[in-house]
Scaffold this active site. Sequence first.
Site, PDB file in Angstrom:
ATOM      1  N   LYS A 180      15.454   6.749  10.936  1.00 10.06           N
ATOM      2  CA  LYS A 180      15.506   7.399   9.622  1.00 10.06           C
ATOM      3  C   LYS A 180      16.815   8.181   9.445  1.00 10.06           C
ATOM      4  CE  LYS A 180      11.483   6.025   8.024  1.00 10.06           C
ATOM      5  NZ  LYS A 180      11.423   5.051   6.918  1.00 10.06           N
ATOM      6  N   TYR A 229      11.654   6.674  15.628  1.00  2.33           N
ATOM      7  CA  TYR A 229      11.499   6.804  14.166  1.00  2.33           C
ATOM      8  C   TYR A 229      12.563   7.758  13.587  1.00  2.33           C
ATOM      9  CZ  TYR A 229       8.822   7.690   9.819  1.00  2.33           C
ATOM     10  OH  TYR A 229       8.413   7.819   8.509  1.00  2.33           O
ATOM     11  N   ALA A 239      15.455   8.527  14.891  1.00 10.59           N
ATOM     12  CA  ALA A 239      16.785   7.904  15.011  1.00 10.59           C
ATOM     13  C   ALA A 239      16.994   6.884  13.897  1.00 10.59           C
ATOM     14  CB  ALA A 239      16.938   7.243  16.382  1.00 10.59           C
ATOM     15  N   ILE A 247       3.069  12.793   3.303  1.00  8.43           N
ATOM     16  CA  ILE A 247       2.490  12.201   2.099  1.00  8.43           C
ATOM     17  C   ILE A 247       1.147  11.562   2.477  1.00  8.43           C
ATOM     18  CG2 ILE A 247       2.906  10.548   0.215  1.00  8.43           C
ATOM     19  CD1 ILE A 247       5.054  12.814   0.416  1.00  8.43           C
ATOM     20  N   ARG A 293       0.854  -1.209   0.000  1.00 11.63           N
ATOM     21  CA  ARG A 293       0.000   0.000   0.000  1.00 11.63           C
ATOM     22  C   ARG A 293       0.885   1.254   0.000  1.00 11.63           C
ATOM     23  NH1 ARG A 293      -0.823  -1.635   5.863  1.00 11.63           N
ATOM     24  NH2 ARG A 293       0.486  -0.121   6.949  1.00 11.63           N
TER      25      ARG A 293
HETATM   26  P1  NAI Z   1       2.208   2.609   5.084  1.00 14.67           P
HETATM   27  O1  NAI Z   1       2.016   2.361   6.533  1.00 14.67           O
HETATM   28  O2  NAI Z   1       1.027   3.038   4.262  1.00 14.67           O
HETATM   29  O3  NAI Z   1       2.841   1.309   4.378  1.00 14.67           O
HETATM   30  C1  NAI Z   1       3.962   0.681   4.936  1.00 14.67           C
HETATM   31  C2  NAI Z   1       4.281  -0.574   4.165  1.00 14.67           C
HETATM   32  O4  NAI Z   1       5.350  -1.245   4.851  1.00 14.67           O
HETATM   33  C3  NAI Z   1       3.116  -1.545   4.097  1.00 14.67           C
HETATM   34  O5  NAI Z   1       3.159  -2.202   2.841  1.00 14.67           O
HETATM   35  C4  NAI Z   1       3.454  -2.542   5.207  1.00 14.67           C
HETATM   36  O6  NAI Z   1       2.891  -3.822   4.995  1.00 14.67           O
HETATM   37  C5  NAI Z   1       4.966  -2.596   5.093  1.00 14.67           C
HETATM   38  N1  NAI Z   1       5.614  -3.100   6.303  1.00 14.67           N
HETATM   39  C6  NAI Z   1       5.650  -2.528   7.536  1.00 14.67           C
HETATM   40  N2  NAI Z   1       6.312  -3.325   8.390  1.00 14.67           N
HETATM   41  C7  NAI Z   1       6.708  -4.419   7.695  1.00 14.67           C
HETATM   42  C8  NAI Z   1       7.419  -5.609   8.027  1.00 14.67           C
HETATM   43  N3  NAI Z   1       7.860  -5.849   9.261  1.00 14.67           N
HETATM   44  N4  NAI Z   1       7.629  -6.530   7.062  1.00 14.67           N
HETATM   45  C9  NAI Z   1       7.174  -6.307   5.789  1.00 14.67           C
HETATM   46  N5  NAI Z   1       6.499  -5.211   5.418  1.00 14.67           N
HETATM   47  C10 NAI Z   1       6.257  -4.278   6.358  1.00 14.67           C
HETATM   48  O7  NAI Z   1       3.403   3.652   4.970  1.00 14.67           O
HETATM   49  P2  NAI Z   1       3.718   4.776   3.880  1.00 14.67           P
HETATM   50  O8  NAI Z   1       3.123   6.053   4.343  1.00 14.67           O
HETATM   51  O9  NAI Z   1       3.442   4.285   2.529  1.00 14.67           O
HETATM   52  O10 NAI Z   1       5.291   4.935   4.117  1.00 14.67           O
HETATM   53  C11 NAI Z   1       6.264   4.242   3.355  1.00 14.67           C
HETATM   54  C12 NAI Z   1       7.633   4.677   3.810  1.00 14.67           C
HETATM   55  O11 NAI Z   1       7.749   6.090   3.705  1.00 14.67           O
HETATM   56  C13 NAI Z   1       7.936   4.330   5.270  1.00 14.67           C
HETATM   57  O12 NAI Z   1       9.279   3.955   5.405  1.00 14.67           O
HETATM   58  C14 NAI Z   1       7.671   5.643   5.987  1.00 14.67           C
HETATM   59  O13 NAI Z   1       8.406   5.716   7.181  1.00 14.67           O
HETATM   60  C15 NAI Z   1       8.137   6.634   4.944  1.00 14.67           C
HETATM   61  N6  NAI Z   1       7.565   7.966   5.112  1.00 14.67           N
HETATM   62  C16 NAI Z   1       6.230   8.190   4.968  1.00 14.67           C
HETATM   63  C17 NAI Z   1       5.733   9.472   5.127  1.00 14.67           C
HETATM   64  C18 NAI Z   1       4.284   9.788   4.968  1.00 14.67           C
HETATM   65  O14 NAI Z   1       3.931  10.963   5.144  1.00 14.67           O
HETATM   66  N7  NAI Z   1       3.425   8.844   4.643  1.00 14.67           N
HETATM   67  C19 NAI Z   1       6.612  10.602   5.468  1.00 14.67           C
HETATM   68  C20 NAI Z   1       8.000  10.256   5.585  1.00 14.67           C
HETATM   69  C21 NAI Z   1       8.447   8.981   5.407  1.00 14.67           C
END
Ligand code: NAI
Length: 246
Positions: free
Chosen positions: A157, A153, A155, A186, A14
């Site tokens: 990142k 988080y 730390a 995002i 997702r």
């Molecule tokens: P989300 O929560 O919508 O999706 C995270 C994805 O990581 C999902 O597919 C989930 O299944 C997978 N995941 C989490 N833990 C897992 C594990 N142990 N094993 C396998 N898969 C795992 O997150 P989103 O918003 O799409 O974020 C993606 C990346 O971008 C993350 O690293 C997040 O920290 C980073 N990010 C997001 C921001 C935002 O505003 N949404 C801002 C800054 C960074």
Amino acid sequence: MPEQRVAIVTGASRGIGRAIALRLAKDGRHVVAVARSEGPLNELVAEITAAGGSATAKTCDLADSGAVTAMIESVVSELGRLDILVNNAGITRDNLILRMSDDEWDDVINTNLKSVFVACRAAARPMMRGKFGRIVNIASTSGLVGNAGQANYAAAKSGLTGLTKTIARELGGKGITANTIAPGFIQTDMTKDLPEQVIEGVKAMMAVRTLGTPEDIAACVAYVTSDEAGYLTGQTIAVDGGMTMC
Ligand code: NAI
């Protein structure tokens, strides 16, 4: 062995990871979509295939180091190559530092930082064999400027930027680049529960005055992982609507 470049995208079920997988497939990569649950990954693979692209689904709990190594090894043994690794999966376990438990710290460090180290370590050799590699680690502006409630988080990142720069230095002579992309706010599941007041405050901090989309991040990943981006390495690119400008 596919002639196309093979790209692993973690957290592809997702949000940002899904958008990255769709974009790389559209650009002609064979995408290996990785997450914990099979259902959303199979839907993604079907969507990519229906659009004329090619993709494979792999389930893996990235918090388990052995499973991460085995996942990368299985991709290389099944497809014969690994060209692009996008470490996108991430979690939050927010709390103020006074209340943050060891478990909240460990969960975030393991999933957001250690899994990336393990994946890069496993990917390095096959990329060196292919004399080509593009590693992109998805960090966060929280890791650049800090964020109250996110000691774990931020730390993790921030750790990604040091890890990525080191990989860039160690593997740059082998045709492998490593860069960090730091998204701002995002529109995904991770940010959907933020109160309206917080969202309005965030928008006011951004030069462009809007939240970003997963596709904004995917477009940057597409360039950084392209063949023509071989001279771009060791960088942290903040895709944040001009929020940090650091
Ligand atoms: P989300 O929560 O919508 O999706 C995270 C994805 O990581 C999902 O597919 C989930 O299944 C997978 N995941 C989490 N833990 C897992 C594990 N142990 N094993 C396998 N898969 C795992 O997150 P989103 O918003 O799409 O974020 C993606 C990346 O971008 C993350 O690293 C997040 O920290 C980073 N990010 C997001 C921001 C935002 O505003 N949404 C801002 C800054 C960074």
